[in-house]
Scaffold this motif. Structure first.
Motif, PDB file in Angstrom:
ATOM      1  N   ARG A   1       0.850  -1.075   0.176  1.00  0.00           N
ATOM      2  CA  ARG A   1       0.137  -0.266   0.231  1.00  0.00           C
ATOM      3  C   ARG A   1       0.900   1.464   0.243  1.00  0.00           C
ATOM      4  O   ARG A   1       0.919   2.141  -0.841  1.00  0.00           O
ATOM      5  CB  ARG A   1      -0.644  -0.109   1.462  1.00  0.00           C
ATOM      6  N   ARG A   2       2.019   0.973   1.080  1.00  0.00           N
ATOM      7  CA  ARG A   2       2.675   2.600   0.852  1.00  0.00           C
ATOM      8  C   ARG A   2       3.773   2.521  -0.041  1.00  0.00           C
ATOM      9  O   ARG A   2       4.415   3.233  -0.584  1.00  0.00           O
ATOM     10  CB  ARG A   2       3.622   2.354   2.829  1.00  0.00           C
ATOM     11  N   ASN A   3       3.983   1.656  -1.577  1.00  0.00           N
ATOM     12  CA  ASN A   3       4.794   1.349  -2.279  1.00  0.00           C
ATOM     13  C   ASN A   3       6.165   1.197  -1.339  1.00  0.00           C
ATOM     14  O   ASN A   3       7.023   2.574  -1.697  1.00  0.00           O
ATOM     15  CB  ASN A   3       5.401   2.022  -3.124  1.00  0.00           C
TER      16      ASN A   3
ATOM     17  N   ARG B   1      -9.032  -8.337   8.720  1.00  0.00           N
ATOM     18  CA  ARG B   1      -9.601  -8.182   7.630  1.00  0.00           C
ATOM     19  C   ARG B   1      -9.355  -6.759   6.996  1.00  0.00           C
ATOM     20  O   ARG B   1      -8.736  -6.415   7.120  1.00  0.00           O
ATOM     21  CB  ARG B   1     -11.076  -6.834   9.240  1.00  0.00           C
ATOM     22  N   THR B   2     -10.609  -7.576   6.117  1.00  0.00           N
ATOM     23  CA  THR B   2     -10.124  -6.141   4.903  1.00  0.00           C
ATOM     24  C   THR B   2     -11.024  -5.271   4.401  1.00  0.00           C
ATOM     25  O   THR B   2     -11.744  -4.129   3.799  1.00  0.00           O
ATOM     26  CB  THR B   2     -10.056  -6.720   3.591  1.00  0.00           C
ATOM     27  N   ALA B   3     -12.228  -4.934   5.638  1.00  0.00           N
ATOM     28  CA  ALA B   3     -13.121  -4.468   5.819  1.00  0.00           C
ATOM     29  C   ALA B   3     -13.392  -4.453   6.694  1.00  0.00           C
ATOM     30  O   ALA B   3     -12.837  -4.153   7.991  1.00  0.00           O
ATOM     31  CB  ALA B   3     -14.801  -5.224   5.210  1.00  0.00           C
ATOM     32  N   GLY B   4     -13.807  -2.451   7.239  1.00  0.00           N
ATOM     33  CA  GLY B   4     -14.890  -1.841   8.436  1.00  0.00           C
ATOM     34  C   GLY B   4     -13.505  -1.243   8.778  1.00  0.00           C
ATOM     35  O   GLY B   4     -12.712  -0.709   7.806  1.00  0.00           O
ATOM     36  N   PRO B   5     -13.927   0.099   9.792  1.00  0.00           N
ATOM     37  CA  PRO B   5     -12.588   1.565   9.644  1.00  0.00           C
ATOM     38  C   PRO B   5     -11.847   1.297  10.406  1.00  0.00           C
ATOM     39  O   PRO B   5     -11.249  -0.601  11.167  1.00  0.00           O
ATOM     40  CB  PRO B   5     -13.637   1.826  10.663  1.00  0.00           C
TER      41      PRO B   5
ATOM     42  N   GLU C   1      -3.965   8.322   7.618  1.00  0.00           N
ATOM     43  CA  GLU C   1      -3.074   8.351   6.457  1.00  0.00           C
ATOM     44  C   GLU C   1      -3.472   6.443   6.398  1.00  0.00           C
ATOM     45  O   GLU C   1      -3.509   6.037   5.359  1.00  0.00           O
ATOM     46  CB  GLU C   1      -1.212   8.354   7.101  1.00  0.00           C
ATOM     47  N   GLU C   2      -3.547   5.649   7.675  1.00  0.00           N
ATOM     48  CA  GLU C   2      -3.480   4.526   6.994  1.00  0.00           C
ATOM     49  C   GLU C   2      -5.159   4.395   6.402  1.00  0.00           C
ATOM     50  O   GLU C   2      -5.394   3.722   5.519  1.00  0.00           O
ATOM     51  CB  GLU C   2      -3.893   3.098   8.581  1.00  0.00           C
ATOM     52  N   ALA C   3      -6.268   4.780   7.118  1.00  0.00           N
ATOM     53  CA  ALA C   3      -7.560   4.959   6.447  1.00  0.00           C
ATOM     54  C   ALA C   3      -7.759   5.301   4.955  1.00  0.00           C
ATOM     55  O   ALA C   3      -7.722   4.695   4.462  1.00  0.00           O
ATOM     56  CB  ALA C   3      -8.706   5.683   7.339  1.00  0.00           C
ATOM     57  N   ALA C   4      -7.402   6.278   4.616  1.00  0.00           N
ATOM     58  CA  ALA C   4      -6.673   6.798   3.621  1.00  0.00           C
ATOM     59  C   ALA C   4      -5.779   5.484   2.511  1.00  0.00           C
ATOM     60  O   ALA C   4      -6.670   5.233   1.059  1.00  0.00           O
ATOM     61  CB  ALA C   4      -6.001   7.894   3.173  1.00  0.00           C
ATOM     62  N   LEU C   5      -5.282   4.810   2.817  1.00  0.00           N
ATOM     63  CA  LEU C   5      -4.334   3.880   1.917  1.00  0.00           C
ATOM     64  C   LEU C   5      -5.501   2.705   1.833  1.00  0.00           C
ATOM     65  O   LEU C   5      -4.780   1.863   0.522  1.00  0.00           O
ATOM     66  CB  LEU C   5      -2.916   3.687   3.151  1.00  0.00           C
ATOM     67  N   ARG C   6      -6.176   2.458   2.735  1.00  0.00           N
ATOM     68  CA  ARG C   6      -6.778   0.952   3.072  1.00  0.00           C
ATOM     69  C   ARG C   6      -8.481   1.182   2.440  1.00  0.00           C
ATOM     70  O   ARG C   6      -9.137   0.799   1.912  1.00  0.00           O
ATOM     71  CB  ARG C   6      -6.871   0.751   4.563  1.00  0.00           C
ATOM     72  N   GLY C   7      -8.751   2.771   2.134  1.00  0.00           N
ATOM     73  CA  GLY C   7      -9.503   3.658   1.308  1.00  0.00           C
ATOM     74  C   GLY C   7     -11.252   3.156   2.118  1.00  0.00           C
ATOM     75  O   GLY C   7     -12.436   2.796   1.791  1.00  0.00           O
ATOM     76  N   THR C   8     -10.894   3.606   3.501  1.00  0.00           N
ATOM     77  CA  THR C   8     -11.593   3.695   4.423  1.00  0.00           C
ATOM     78  C   THR C   8     -11.882   4.761   5.270  1.00  0.00           C
ATOM     79  O   THR C   8     -10.974   5.658   5.958  1.00  0.00           O
ATOM     80  CB  THR C   8     -11.458   2.470   5.714  1.00  0.00           C
ATOM     81  N   ARG C   9     -12.901   4.448   6.149  1.00  0.00           N
ATOM     82  CA  ARG C   9     -12.988   5.445   7.420  1.00  0.00           C
ATOM     83  C   ARG C   9     -12.370   5.535   8.719  1.00  0.00           C
ATOM     84  O   ARG C   9     -11.813   4.478   8.608  1.00  0.00           O
ATOM     85  CB  ARG C   9     -14.714   5.305   7.467  1.00  0.00           C
ATOM     86  N   LEU C  10     -11.822   6.813   9.441  1.00  0.00           N
ATOM     87  CA  LEU C  10     -11.282   6.890  10.305  1.00  0.00           C
ATOM     88  C   LEU C  10     -12.278   6.706  11.249  1.00  0.00           C
ATOM     89  O   LEU C  10     -13.388   7.693  11.482  1.00  0.00           O
ATOM     90  CB  LEU C  10     -10.152   8.119  10.294  1.00  0.00           C
ATOM     91  N   HIS C  11     -12.433   6.253  12.814  1.00  0.00           N
ATOM     92  CA  HIS C  11     -13.759   6.325  13.909  1.00  0.00           C
ATOM     93  C   HIS C  11     -12.569   6.665  14.728  1.00  0.00           C
ATOM     94  O   HIS C  11     -12.074   5.464  14.979  1.00  0.00           O
ATOM     95  CB  HIS C  11     -14.083   4.524  14.119  1.00  0.00           C
ATOM     96  N   ALA C  12     -12.932   7.887  14.812  1.00  0.00           N
ATOM     97  CA  ALA C  12     -12.395   8.459  16.078  1.00  0.00           C
ATOM     98  C   ALA C  12     -12.705   8.289  17.542  1.00  0.00           C
ATOM     99  O   ALA C  12     -13.929   8.540  17.713  1.00  0.00           O
ATOM    100  CB  ALA C  12     -12.042  10.193  16.219  1.00  0.00           C
ATOM    101  N   VAL C  13     -12.382   7.449  19.066  1.00  0.00           N
ATOM    102  CA  VAL C  13     -12.978   6.892  19.947  1.00  0.00           C
ATOM    103  C   VAL C  13     -11.939   7.623  20.988  1.00  0.00           C
ATOM    104  O   VAL C  13     -11.635   8.171  21.413  1.00  0.00           O
ATOM    105  CB  VAL C  13     -13.119   5.852  19.852  1.00  0.00           C
ATOM    106  N   HIS C  14     -13.117   8.268  21.677  1.00  0.00           N
ATOM    107  CA  HIS C  14     -12.728   9.756  23.046  1.00  0.00           C
ATOM    108  C   HIS C  14     -13.419   8.997  23.645  1.00  0.00           C
ATOM    109  O   HIS C  14     -14.765   8.532  24.870  1.00  0.00           O
ATOM    110  CB  HIS C  14     -12.736  10.753  23.064  1.00  0.00           C
TER     111      HIS C  14
END
Length: 292
Positions: free
Chosen positions: A30-32, A143-147, A167-180
Protein backbone atom coordinates in the motif's frame (compact mmCIF):
# COMPACT_ATOMS: atom_id res chain seq x y z
CA UNK A 1 13.33 8.79 7.55
CA UNK A 2 14.03 8.57 3.82
CA UNK A 3 11.35 8.18 1.21
CA UNK A 4 12.61 4.67 0.53
CA UNK A 5 12.38 3.57 4.17
CA UNK A 6 11.36 -0.06 4.38
CA UNK A 7 8.59 -1.74 6.30
CA UNK A 8 10.44 -4.14 8.62
CA UNK A 9 8.93 -7.40 9.87
CA UNK A 10 10.36 -9.64 12.56
CA UNK A 11 10.10 -13.40 12.01
CA UNK A 12 10.87 -16.54 14.03
CA UNK A 13 8.97 -19.25 12.20
CA UNK A 14 5.92 -19.10 14.47
CA UNK A 15 2.32 -18.76 13.25
CA UNK A 16 2.00 -15.24 14.78
CA UNK A 17 5.10 -14.25 12.78
CA UNK A 18 3.54 -15.62 9.60
CA UNK A 19 0.48 -13.44 10.24
CA UNK A 20 2.85 -10.51 10.74
CA UNK A 21 4.51 -11.21 7.38
CA UNK A 22 1.16 -11.10 5.56
CA UNK A 23 0.19 -7.91 7.38
CA UNK A 24 3.58 -6.30 6.66
CA UNK A 25 3.44 -7.26 2.99
CA UNK A 26 0.08 -5.52 2.67
CA UNK A 27 1.42 -2.40 4.41
CA UNK A 28 4.52 -2.27 2.21
CA UNK A 29 2.48 -2.74 -0.96
CA UNK A 30 0.00 0.00 0.00
CA UNK A 31 2.82 2.38 0.84
CA UNK A 32 4.99 1.42 -2.15
CA UNK A 33 7.83 0.54 0.22
CA UNK A 34 10.27 -2.34 0.20
CA UNK A 35 9.79 -5.03 2.83
CA UNK A 36 12.70 -6.11 4.99
CA UNK A 37 12.42 -9.46 6.78
CA UNK A 38 14.57 -9.68 9.93
CA UNK A 39 15.35 -12.62 12.20
CA UNK A 40 17.18 -12.13 15.51
CA UNK A 41 19.70 -15.00 15.86
CA UNK A 42 20.50 -15.30 19.56
CA UNK A 43 22.86 -18.31 19.41
CA UNK A 44 26.12 -16.26 19.14
CA UNK A 45 25.24 -14.49 22.40
CA UNK A 46 25.31 -17.78 24.32
CA UNK A 47 29.14 -17.92 24.24
CA UNK A 48 29.41 -21.30 22.61
CA UNK A 49 32.06 -22.11 19.98
CA UNK A 50 30.95 -20.56 16.71
CA UNK A 51 31.12 -22.65 13.58
CA UNK A 52 30.48 -26.01 15.25
CA UNK A 53 27.81 -28.40 14.05
CA UNK A 54 25.17 -27.02 16.45
CA UNK A 55 25.86 -23.43 15.45
CA UNK A 56 25.90 -24.32 11.76
CA UNK A 57 22.65 -26.27 12.06
CA UNK A 58 20.86 -23.50 13.91
CA UNK A 59 22.08 -20.84 11.49
CA UNK A 60 20.84 -22.96 8.59
CA UNK A 61 17.48 -23.24 10.35
CA UNK A 62 17.40 -19.45 10.77
CA UNK A 63 18.14 -19.03 7.07
CA UNK A 64 15.21 -21.31 6.26
CA UNK A 65 12.92 -19.25 8.52
CA UNK A 66 13.90 -16.05 6.68
CA UNK A 67 13.63 -17.66 3.24
CA UNK A 68 10.15 -19.01 4.02
CA UNK A 69 9.02 -15.58 5.25
CA UNK A 70 10.39 -13.87 2.14
CA UNK A 71 8.52 -16.38 -0.05
CA UNK A 72 5.30 -15.85 1.92
CA UNK A 73 5.58 -12.07 1.57
CA UNK A 74 6.17 -12.34 -2.18
CA UNK A 75 3.14 -14.61 -2.52
CA UNK A 76 0.98 -12.25 -0.45
CA UNK A 77 1.98 -9.17 -2.47
CA UNK A 78 3.33 -10.11 -5.92
CA UNK A 79 5.85 -7.61 -7.24
CA UNK A 80 6.84 -6.43 -3.76
CA UNK A 81 10.55 -5.78 -3.20
CA UNK A 82 11.50 -8.15 -0.37
CA UNK A 83 14.87 -8.77 1.27
CA UNK A 84 15.77 -10.88 4.30
CA UNK A 85 18.56 -10.76 6.85
CA UNK A 86 19.69 -12.68 9.93
CA UNK A 87 20.92 -10.30 12.65
CA UNK A 88 22.98 -11.72 15.49
CA UNK A 89 21.23 -10.76 18.68
CA UNK A 90 18.04 -11.07 20.70
CA UNK A 91 14.81 -10.46 18.77
CA UNK A 92 13.71 -7.22 20.45
CA UNK A 93 17.20 -5.69 20.19
CA UNK A 94 17.46 -6.67 16.52
CA UNK A 95 14.11 -5.07 15.72
CA UNK A 96 14.78 -1.94 17.77
CA UNK A 97 18.02 -1.48 15.85
CA UNK A 98 15.93 -1.22 12.68
CA UNK A 99 13.46 1.40 13.93
CA UNK A 100 15.45 4.63 13.39
CA UNK A 101 15.45 4.08 9.62
CA UNK A 102 12.24 2.04 9.16
CA UNK A 103 8.87 3.24 7.91
CA UNK A 104 7.31 0.94 10.50
CA UNK A 105 8.04 -2.33 12.29
CA UNK A 106 5.58 -5.23 12.18
CA UNK A 107 5.67 -8.25 14.46
CA UNK A 108 3.49 -11.01 15.81
CA UNK A 109 1.77 -10.76 19.16
CA UNK A 110 3.69 -13.75 20.47
CA UNK A 111 6.70 -15.69 19.22
CA UNK A 112 8.22 -19.13 19.65
CA UNK A 113 9.88 -17.99 22.83
CA UNK A 114 6.62 -16.74 24.36
CA UNK A 115 4.66 -18.55 27.02
CA UNK A 116 1.25 -19.79 25.90
CA UNK A 117 -0.36 -18.13 28.92
CA UNK A 118 0.85 -14.68 27.80
CA UNK A 119 -1.65 -12.92 25.58
CA UNK A 120 1.05 -10.59 24.26
CA UNK A 121 4.73 -11.43 24.10
CA UNK A 122 7.58 -9.57 25.78
CA UNK A 123 9.21 -8.79 22.41
CA UNK A 124 6.09 -6.96 21.21
CA UNK A 125 5.90 -4.98 24.46
CA UNK A 126 9.59 -4.03 24.37
CA UNK A 127 9.55 -2.97 20.74
CA UNK A 128 6.33 -0.95 21.14
CA UNK A 129 7.81 0.77 24.21
CA UNK A 130 11.13 1.84 22.66
CA UNK A 131 10.70 2.03 18.87
CA UNK A 132 11.52 5.16 16.89
CA UNK A 133 8.76 4.45 14.37
CA UNK A 134 5.18 3.14 14.49
CA UNK A 135 4.90 -0.50 15.58
CA UNK A 136 2.21 -2.72 14.11
CA UNK A 137 1.33 -5.88 16.04
CA UNK A 138 -0.48 -8.67 14.19
CA UNK A 139 -3.22 -9.98 16.45
CA UNK A 140 -6.94 -10.68 16.33
CA UNK A 141 -8.80 -11.10 13.06
CA UNK A 142 -7.41 -10.15 9.66
CA UNK A 143 -10.12 -7.97 8.05
CA UNK A 144 -10.24 -6.16 4.73
CA UNK A 145 -13.46 -4.34 5.64
CA UNK A 146 -14.30 -2.05 8.54
CA UNK A 147 -12.84 1.24 9.76
CA UNK A 148 -9.46 2.22 11.12
CA UNK A 149 -10.16 2.99 14.78
CA UNK A 150 -8.03 5.50 16.69
CA UNK A 151 -8.06 6.19 20.42
CA UNK A 152 -8.10 9.93 21.19
CA UNK A 153 -7.38 11.57 24.55
CA UNK A 154 -6.03 14.99 23.56
CA UNK A 155 -2.36 14.21 24.29
CA UNK A 156 0.45 14.95 21.83
CA UNK A 157 0.93 11.24 21.15
CA UNK A 158 -2.80 10.91 20.61
CA UNK A 159 -2.62 13.58 17.91
CA UNK A 160 0.28 11.72 16.29
CA UNK A 161 -1.83 8.55 16.42
CA UNK A 162 -4.74 10.36 14.74
CA UNK A 163 -2.48 11.49 11.89
CA UNK A 164 -1.08 7.98 11.41
CA UNK A 165 -4.57 6.46 11.56
CA UNK A 166 -5.92 8.92 8.97
CA UNK A 167 -3.08 8.00 6.65
CA UNK A 168 -3.86 4.30 7.16
CA UNK A 169 -7.54 4.91 6.43
CA UNK A 170 -6.63 6.75 3.22
CA UNK A 171 -4.32 3.94 2.09
CA UNK A 172 -6.98 1.32 2.85
CA UNK A 173 -9.81 3.31 1.27
CA UNK A 174 -11.92 3.22 4.42
CA UNK A 175 -13.27 5.53 7.10
CA UNK A 176 -11.55 6.71 10.25
CA UNK A 177 -13.45 6.10 13.48
CA UNK A 178 -12.15 8.37 16.26
CA UNK A 179 -13.00 7.15 19.75
CA UNK A 180 -12.69 9.12 22.98
CA UNK A 181 -13.51 7.32 26.22
CA UNK A 182 -13.66 9.04 29.59
CA UNK A 183 -14.37 8.00 33.16
CA UNK A 184 -14.13 11.36 34.95
CA UNK A 185 -13.68 15.06 34.16
CA UNK A 186 -10.55 16.06 32.27
CA UNK A 187 -7.93 17.63 34.54
CA UNK A 188 -7.18 21.25 33.72
CA UNK A 189 -3.59 20.88 34.90
CA UNK A 190 -1.21 19.41 37.48
CA UNK A 191 -2.72 19.39 40.95
CA UNK A 192 -6.17 20.23 39.67
CA UNK A 193 -8.85 18.97 42.06
CA UNK A 194 -11.61 16.91 40.49
CA UNK A 195 -15.11 17.79 41.73
CA UNK A 196 -16.84 15.10 43.74
CA UNK A 197 -20.09 15.88 41.95
CA UNK A 198 -20.30 17.04 38.35
CA UNK A 199 -23.05 17.56 35.81
CA UNK A 200 -23.02 14.77 33.21
CA UNK A 201 -24.28 16.98 30.37
CA UNK A 202 -21.60 19.60 30.98
CA UNK A 203 -18.93 16.90 31.25
CA UNK A 204 -20.08 15.31 28.01
CA UNK A 205 -19.83 18.68 26.28
CA UNK A 206 -16.25 19.11 27.50
CA UNK A 207 -15.32 15.64 26.27
CA UNK A 208 -16.95 16.34 22.89
CA UNK A 209 -14.88 19.51 22.58
CA UNK A 210 -11.69 17.61 23.38
CA UNK A 211 -12.37 15.17 20.56
CA UNK A 212 -13.28 17.97 18.14
CA UNK A 213 -10.06 19.85 18.96
CA UNK A 214 -8.00 16.67 18.54
CA UNK A 215 -9.40 16.23 15.01
CA UNK A 216 -9.02 19.89 13.99
CA UNK A 217 -7.64 20.29 10.48
CA UNK A 218 -7.88 16.58 9.70
CA UNK A 219 -10.47 17.09 6.93
CA UNK A 220 -8.11 19.57 5.22
CA UNK A 221 -5.12 17.21 5.41
CA UNK A 222 -7.06 14.08 4.45
CA UNK A 223 -10.16 15.23 2.54
CA UNK A 224 -10.72 11.76 1.06
CA UNK A 225 -11.13 10.11 4.49
CA UNK A 226 -14.64 10.01 6.00
CA UNK A 227 -14.46 10.50 9.76
CA UNK A 228 -16.91 9.23 12.35
CA UNK A 229 -16.68 10.17 16.02
CA UNK A 230 -17.62 8.42 19.22
CA UNK A 231 -17.52 9.79 22.75
CA UNK A 232 -18.18 7.13 25.35
CA UNK A 233 -18.30 7.06 29.14
CA UNK A 234 -16.21 4.03 29.98
CA UNK A 235 -12.69 2.71 30.38
CA UNK A 236 -10.59 3.35 27.26
CA UNK A 237 -9.28 -0.23 26.98
CA UNK A 238 -12.80 -1.70 27.14
CA UNK A 239 -14.23 0.83 24.67
CA UNK A 240 -11.37 0.39 22.17
CA UNK A 241 -11.49 -3.39 22.52
CA UNK A 242 -15.18 -3.33 21.66
CA UNK A 243 -14.50 -1.10 18.64
CA UNK A 244 -11.72 -3.47 17.49
CA UNK A 245 -14.22 -6.27 16.85
CA UNK A 246 -15.27 -4.73 13.54
CA UNK A 247 -12.06 -2.80 12.73
CA UNK A 248 -9.30 -3.42 10.23
CA UNK A 249 -6.84 -1.77 12.60
CA UNK A 250 -6.75 0.00 15.97
CA UNK A 251 -4.25 2.83 16.49
CA UNK A 252 -3.15 4.14 19.89
CA UNK A 253 -0.48 6.46 21.19
CA UNK A 254 2.07 4.71 23.37
CA UNK A 255 1.10 6.86 26.34
CA UNK A 256 -1.93 8.93 27.27
CA UNK A 257 -2.47 12.24 29.05
CA UNK A 258 -3.50 10.63 32.34
CA UNK A 259 -0.49 8.31 32.49
CA UNK A 260 2.79 8.80 34.32
CA UNK A 261 5.53 10.23 32.11
CA UNK A 262 7.96 7.60 33.37
CA UNK A 263 5.95 4.82 31.74
CA UNK A 264 7.46 3.93 28.38
CA UNK A 265 4.32 2.12 27.37
CA UNK A 266 1.10 3.27 28.98
CA UNK A 267 -1.56 1.10 30.52
CA UNK A 268 -4.10 1.86 27.78
CA UNK A 269 -1.78 0.90 24.91
CA UNK A 270 -0.71 -2.24 26.77
CA UNK A 271 -4.34 -3.11 27.52
CA UNK A 272 -5.34 -2.69 23.89
CA UNK A 273 -2.39 -4.83 22.78
CA UNK A 274 -3.58 -7.55 25.16
CA UNK A 275 -7.28 -7.51 24.29
CA UNK A 276 -7.90 -6.14 20.78
CA UNK A 277 -9.54 -8.34 18.14
CA UNK A 278 -7.66 -6.67 15.27
CA UNK A 279 -4.09 -5.64 14.51
CA UNK A 280 -2.87 -2.78 16.72
CA UNK A 281 -0.53 0.06 15.78
CA UNK A 282 1.32 1.87 18.57
CA UNK A 283 2.62 5.35 17.77
CA UNK A 284 5.37 6.46 20.15
CA UNK A 285 6.97 9.41 18.36
CA UNK A 286 5.22 12.76 18.08
CA UNK A 287 5.10 13.72 14.42
CA UNK A 288 5.48 10.11 13.27
CA UNK A 289 4.09 9.90 9.79
CA UNK A 290 4.36 6.22 9.27
CA UNK A 291 6.26 6.86 6.06
CA UNK A 292 3.44 8.00 3.82
Amino acid sequence: MSNGAAVVVGVDGSEPARRAVRLAAGEAARRNRPLRVVHGFIWPLLRVPVGGPVDTGLRHQAQEVVAAAVAEAEAAAPGLRVTGEIIDGEAAAALLGETPTASMVVLGDRGLGGFAALVIGSVAIQVAAYADCPVLVARGAERTAGPVVVGVDGSALSRAAVEFAAEEAALRGTRLHAVHAYTHPVSAGPGDMQPLVYEEGQLRGEEDRLLTESLAGLADRHPQVPVTREVRHGRPVAVLTEASRTAQLVVVGSQGRQELSGLLLGSVSQGVLHHADSPVAVVRTVGADGGG
